[in-house]
Design a protein around this motif. Structure first.
Motif, PDB file in Angstrom:
ATOM      1  N   GLY A  18       0.849  -1.192   0.000  1.00  0.00           N
ATOM      2  CA  GLY A  18       0.000   0.000   0.000  1.00  0.00           C
ATOM      3  C   GLY A  18       0.883   1.240   0.000  1.00  0.00           C
ATOM      4  N   MET A  19       0.401   2.283   0.693  1.00  0.00           N
ATOM      5  CA  MET A  19       1.074   3.575   0.634  1.00  0.00           C
ATOM      6  C   MET A  19       2.524   3.510   1.124  1.00  0.00           C
ATOM      7  N   ILE A  20       2.704   3.012   2.363  1.00  0.00           N
ATOM      8  CA  ILE A  20       4.077   3.032   2.897  1.00  0.00           C
ATOM      9  C   ILE A  20       4.905   1.888   2.319  1.00  0.00           C
ATOM     10  N   GLY A  21       4.242   0.771   1.971  1.00  0.00           N
ATOM     11  CA  GLY A  21       4.973  -0.335   1.337  1.00  0.00           C
ATOM     12  C   GLY A  21       5.625   0.138   0.046  1.00  0.00           C
ATOM     13  N   THR A  67       4.372  -9.331  -1.569  1.00  0.00           N
ATOM     14  CA  THR A  67       3.026  -9.896  -1.525  1.00  0.00           C
ATOM     15  C   THR A  67       2.091  -8.843  -0.963  1.00  0.00           C
ATOM     16  N   ASP A  68       0.818  -8.986  -1.256  1.00  0.00           N
ATOM     17  CA  ASP A  68      -0.207  -8.104  -0.720  1.00  0.00           C
ATOM     18  C   ASP A  68      -1.502  -8.901  -0.782  1.00  0.00           C
ATOM     19  N   ILE A  69      -2.450  -8.532   0.071  1.00  0.00           N
ATOM     20  CA  ILE A  69      -3.733  -9.216   0.037  1.00  0.00           C
ATOM     21  C   ILE A  69      -4.392  -8.981  -1.331  1.00  0.00           C
ATOM     22  N   ASP A  77      -2.966  -7.890  -7.432  1.00  0.00           N
ATOM     23  CA  ASP A  77      -2.708  -6.956  -8.536  1.00  0.00           C
ATOM     24  C   ASP A  77      -1.859  -5.791  -8.056  1.00  0.00           C
ATOM     25  N   ARG A  78      -2.183  -5.324  -6.853  1.00  0.00           N
ATOM     26  CA  ARG A  78      -1.403  -4.221  -6.300  1.00  0.00           C
ATOM     27  C   ARG A  78       0.048  -4.678  -6.075  1.00  0.00           C
ATOM     28  N   ALA A  79       0.215  -5.907  -5.611  1.00  0.00           N
ATOM     29  CA  ALA A  79       1.569  -6.430  -5.401  1.00  0.00           C
ATOM     30  C   ALA A  79       2.325  -6.499  -6.729  1.00  0.00           C
ATOM     31  N   SER A 128       1.925  -4.312   5.988  1.00  0.00           N
ATOM     32  CA  SER A 128       0.484  -4.578   5.916  1.00  0.00           C
ATOM     33  C   SER A 128      -0.197  -3.778   7.038  1.00  0.00           C
ATOM     34  N   TRP A 129      -1.489  -3.884   7.155  1.00  0.00           N
ATOM     35  CA  TRP A 129      -2.150  -3.108   8.219  1.00  0.00           C
ATOM     36  C   TRP A 129      -1.957  -3.799   9.574  1.00  0.00           C
ATOM     37  N   GLY A 130      -2.056  -3.005  10.652  1.00  0.00           N
ATOM     38  CA  GLY A 130      -1.708  -3.446  12.001  1.00  0.00           C
ATOM     39  C   GLY A 130      -2.214  -4.824  12.433  1.00  0.00           C
ATOM     40  N   CYS A 147       9.167  -4.250  11.019  1.00  0.00           N
ATOM     41  CA  CYS A 147       7.704  -4.212  11.034  1.00  0.00           C
ATOM     42  C   CYS A 147       7.231  -2.783  11.252  1.00  0.00           C
ATOM     43  N   GLU A 148       6.422  -2.284  10.321  1.00  0.00           N
ATOM     44  CA  GLU A 148       5.861  -0.945  10.506  1.00  0.00           C
ATOM     45  C   GLU A 148       5.049  -0.900  11.805  1.00  0.00           C
ATOM     46  N   LYS A 149       4.938   0.266  12.368  1.00  0.00           N
ATOM     47  CA  LYS A 149       4.097   0.453  13.553  1.00  0.00           C
ATOM     48  C   LYS A 149       2.638   0.411  13.142  1.00  0.00           C
ATOM     49  N   PRO A 150       1.684   0.107  14.000  1.00  0.00           N
ATOM     50  CA  PRO A 150       1.908  -0.417  15.340  1.00  0.00           C
ATOM     51  C   PRO A 150       2.421  -1.849  15.235  1.00  0.00           C
ATOM     52  N   ALA A 209      14.700  10.322   7.884  1.00  0.00           N
ATOM     53  CA  ALA A 209      14.633   9.397   9.031  1.00  0.00           C
ATOM     54  C   ALA A 209      14.319   7.977   8.557  1.00  0.00           C
ATOM     55  N   TYR A 210      13.389   7.850   7.605  1.00  0.00           N
ATOM     56  CA  TYR A 210      13.073   6.515   7.073  1.00  0.00           C
ATOM     57  C   TYR A 210      14.311   5.926   6.386  1.00  0.00           C
ATOM     58  N   ASP A 211      15.027   6.767   5.631  1.00  0.00           N
ATOM     59  CA  ASP A 211      16.228   6.259   4.959  1.00  0.00           C
ATOM     60  C   ASP A 211      17.226   5.732   5.993  1.00  0.00           C
TER      61      ASP A 211
HETATM   62  P1  NAP Z   1      -2.336   0.904   3.245  1.00  0.00           P
HETATM   63  O1  NAP Z   1      -2.080   1.907   2.164  1.00  0.00           O
HETATM   64  O2  NAP Z   1      -3.737   0.495   3.545  1.00  0.00           O
HETATM   65  O3  NAP Z   1      -1.479  -0.381   2.891  1.00  0.00           O
HETATM   66  C1  NAP Z   1      -1.549  -1.598   3.607  1.00  0.00           C
HETATM   67  C2  NAP Z   1      -1.447  -2.683   2.557  1.00  0.00           C
HETATM   68  O4  NAP Z   1      -1.334  -3.972   3.164  1.00  0.00           O
HETATM   69  C3  NAP Z   1      -2.690  -2.695   1.671  1.00  0.00           C
HETATM   70  O5  NAP Z   1      -2.305  -2.935   0.355  1.00  0.00           O
HETATM   71  C4  NAP Z   1      -3.468  -3.852   2.279  1.00  0.00           C
HETATM   72  O6  NAP Z   1      -4.401  -4.416   1.382  1.00  0.00           O
HETATM   73  C5  NAP Z   1      -2.337  -4.795   2.584  1.00  0.00           C
HETATM   74  N1  NAP Z   1      -2.667  -5.848   3.525  1.00  0.00           N
HETATM   75  C6  NAP Z   1      -3.589  -5.826   4.523  1.00  0.00           C
HETATM   76  N2  NAP Z   1      -3.583  -7.003   5.171  1.00  0.00           N
HETATM   77  C7  NAP Z   1      -2.659  -7.767   4.577  1.00  0.00           C
HETATM   78  C8  NAP Z   1      -2.212  -9.084   4.788  1.00  0.00           C
HETATM   79  N3  NAP Z   1      -2.769  -9.845   5.743  1.00  0.00           N
HETATM   80  N4  NAP Z   1      -1.219  -9.562   4.009  1.00  0.00           N
HETATM   81  C9  NAP Z   1      -0.673  -8.800   3.040  1.00  0.00           C
HETATM   82  N5  NAP Z   1      -1.082  -7.526   2.774  1.00  0.00           N
HETATM   83  C10 NAP Z   1      -2.058  -7.035   3.527  1.00  0.00           C
HETATM   84  O7  NAP Z   1      -1.713   1.353   4.613  1.00  0.00           O
HETATM   85  P2  NAP Z   1      -0.338   2.115   4.844  1.00  0.00           P
HETATM   86  O8  NAP Z   1      -0.611   3.547   5.079  1.00  0.00           O
HETATM   87  O9  NAP Z   1       0.665   1.737   3.818  1.00  0.00           O
HETATM   88  O10 NAP Z   1       0.048   1.499   6.264  1.00  0.00           O
HETATM   89  C11 NAP Z   1       0.592   0.195   6.427  1.00  0.00           C
HETATM   90  C12 NAP Z   1       1.223   0.104   7.809  1.00  0.00           C
HETATM   91  O11 NAP Z   1       2.237   1.090   7.925  1.00  0.00           O
HETATM   92  C13 NAP Z   1       0.230   0.366   8.963  1.00  0.00           C
HETATM   93  O12 NAP Z   1       0.551  -0.467  10.054  1.00  0.00           O
HETATM   94  C14 NAP Z   1       0.475   1.823   9.296  1.00  0.00           C
HETATM   95  O13 NAP Z   1       0.154   2.164  10.645  1.00  0.00           O
HETATM   96  C15 NAP Z   1       1.964   1.924   9.037  1.00  0.00           C
HETATM   97  N6  NAP Z   1       2.399   3.289   8.707  1.00  0.00           N
HETATM   98  C16 NAP Z   1       3.471   3.779   9.362  1.00  0.00           C
HETATM   99  C17 NAP Z   1       3.883   5.080   9.117  1.00  0.00           C
HETATM  100  C18 NAP Z   1       5.055   5.643   9.861  1.00  0.00           C
HETATM  101  O14 NAP Z   1       5.144   6.839   9.977  1.00  0.00           O
HETATM  102  N7  NAP Z   1       5.983   4.831  10.341  1.00  0.00           N
HETATM  103  C19 NAP Z   1       3.213   5.881   8.182  1.00  0.00           C
HETATM  104  C20 NAP Z   1       2.143   5.314   7.498  1.00  0.00           C
HETATM  105  C21 NAP Z   1       1.737   4.015   7.754  1.00  0.00           C
HETATM  106  P3  NAP Z   1      -5.927  -3.871   1.418  1.00  0.00           P
HETATM  107  O15 NAP Z   1      -5.870  -2.405   1.152  1.00  0.00           O
HETATM  108  O16 NAP Z   1      -6.598  -4.666   0.352  1.00  0.00           O
HETATM  109  O17 NAP Z   1      -6.444  -4.177   2.809  1.00  0.00           O
END
Ligand code: NAP
Length: 341
Positions: A11-14, A34-36, A39-41, A71-73, A92-95, A276-278
């Motif tokens: 997703g966004m952060i991936g 991989t992603d759920i 197609d996105r993966a 992935s999501w939390g 592992c991304e937070k949380p 910071a991420y880098d």
């Molecule tokens: P996002 O855009 O919704 O991306 C999450 C991705 O993981 C989506 O493609 C989602 O698919 C997929 N996914 C969900 N469950 C899965 C599973 N069981 N196996 C594989 N893929 C799965 O969310 P995001 O913003 O990237 O956030 C992802 C994580 O990063 C969260 O835990 C968030 O809190 C964390 N994050 C951290 C920061 C930071 O500052 N460190 C910033 C942003 C996000 P679907 O959309 O189909 O569910």
């Protein structure tokens, strides 16, 4: 030799982490995703990377030496436990997880494995400004820290996807972690105050004020505003016995013209914390290459989860909610947070 890694969740952060791992950093190759949503993966997969149907297939693949979970939390617990079972270092991304029970399972599995494998994505600890702030506090010239004000403002959050609990179990974890790290102390109790609700947040409970009571008596006051409209604004100010150390929003070029004097505001976390991420990944790649992890640990993930849980209880009770931690396993360093700093 590059470290071969697999990314779960594109997703966004991936996608942002895949960009930095393939275009910015060296010593690493993204060989699997991989992603759920497969197609996105496929769309996010760098050239030559294999797309796996499930996180478990990616984690157990011989091609993958270390794993990045985006992935999501709620999915993190199972994926972390699979990484530990496979003996693979994992970022592992937070949380880290979304319940105390899950956090304890991760800790127990890692302790049983006998070596640190987990790094949690608390990237503020890798930000140059936060590191300077910590150096000032640890240097002791200002005396003991008494209060810390942590301001955490997002321009907006995705409607429908960001639920009412998320300011506390998804956003507050950053402030909880940075407070523990800056003050070298644990949180012993939490209060939550809910001011007048912003109409921009629709059904969201926003903004939120959280008070973290630290073991040694310092108090942290956290403002979480997730719909502030104007941009991403992260600030911190530590009041000590003999002075104040502050972290303003990121300094930027100052423009002076007929409209006045102004500075640009970061749009979101990707811009504010890009370096910071880098740096967080630079340090992770080195440790993972040696089969281990440094940086924010499963213990830190556990502590932040407990704070989030206590904050959620405090919303319901309106009272001070105590945080009770298990004894810190030796794997995570000295028992006292201050000695660990
Ligand atoms: P996002 O855009 O919704 O991306 C999450 C991705 O993981 C989506 O493609 C989602 O698919 C997929 N996914 C969900 N469950 C899965 C599973 N069981 N196996 C594989 N893929 C799965 O969310 P995001 O913003 O990237 O956030 C992802 C994580 O990063 C969260 O835990 C968030 O809190 C964390 N994050 C951290 C920061 C930071 O500052 N460190 C910033 C942003 C996000 P679907 O959309 O189909 O569910």
């Amino acid at each position: 030799m590059a470290l071969n890694i697999g990314v779960i969740g594109t997703g966004m952060i991936g996608q942002d982490h895949i960009r930095r791992l393939t275009q910015v950093l060296s010593g690493v190759a993204v060989v699997a995703v991989t992603d759920i949503d497969l197609d996105r993966a496929r769309q996010a997969a760098p050239e030559g990377a294999q797309v796996f149907d499930t996180p478990k297939a990616l984690i157990t693949s011989d091609q993958v030496e270390a794993v990045v979970i985006c992935s999501w939390g709620p999915a993190h617990e199972e994926q972390l436990l699979d990484c530990i079972a496979a003996g693979k270092p994992v970022f592992c991304e937070k949380p880290m997880v979304t319940s105390e029970t899950a956090a304890r399972k991760v800790i127990e599995a890692e302790v049983a494995f006998g070596r640190r494998l987990v790094q949690v994505g608390f990237m503020r600890r890798f930000d140059a400004d936060y590191r300077r702030l910590k150096a000032v506090i640890d240097g002791g010239t200002l005396g003991a820290p008494l209060m810390y004000k942590s301001v955490h403002r997002n321009a907006s959050v995705p409607e429908g996807l960001y639920t009412s609990d998320m300011p506390l179990n998804d956003t507050l974890v950053h402030d909880a972690d940075i407070s523990r790290w800056l003050l070298s102390d644990e949180v012993k109790g939490v209060e939550v105050r809910l001011p007048r609700r912003s109409t921009r947040g629709k059904d969201l409970r926003d903004p939120t004020m959280v008070l973290l009571h630290m073991e040694d008596g310092a108090i942290v006051d956290v403002e979480i505003s997730v719909n502030i409209a104007y941009g991403y604004d992260i600030r911190g100010e530590v009041s000590c016995e003999q002075g104040i150390a502050a972290l303003p929003n990121r300094p930027a070029t100052v423009i002076t013209d007929q409209h006045g004097i102004r500075q640009a505001i970061p749009e979101d976390w990707r811009e504010r914390f890009i370096e910071a991420y880098d740096q967080e990944f630079r340090e992770w790649i080195v440790a993972a290459g040696q089969g281990t992890a440094t940086g924010p640990s499963a213990w830190d993930g556990y502590a932040a989860t407990l704070v989030a849980d206590a904050a959620l209880r405090a919303v319901d009770s309106g009272a001070y909610e105590r945080v009770t931690m298990i004894e810190k396993p030796d794997l995570y360093g000295p028992k006292s947070a201050r000695a660990a700093a």
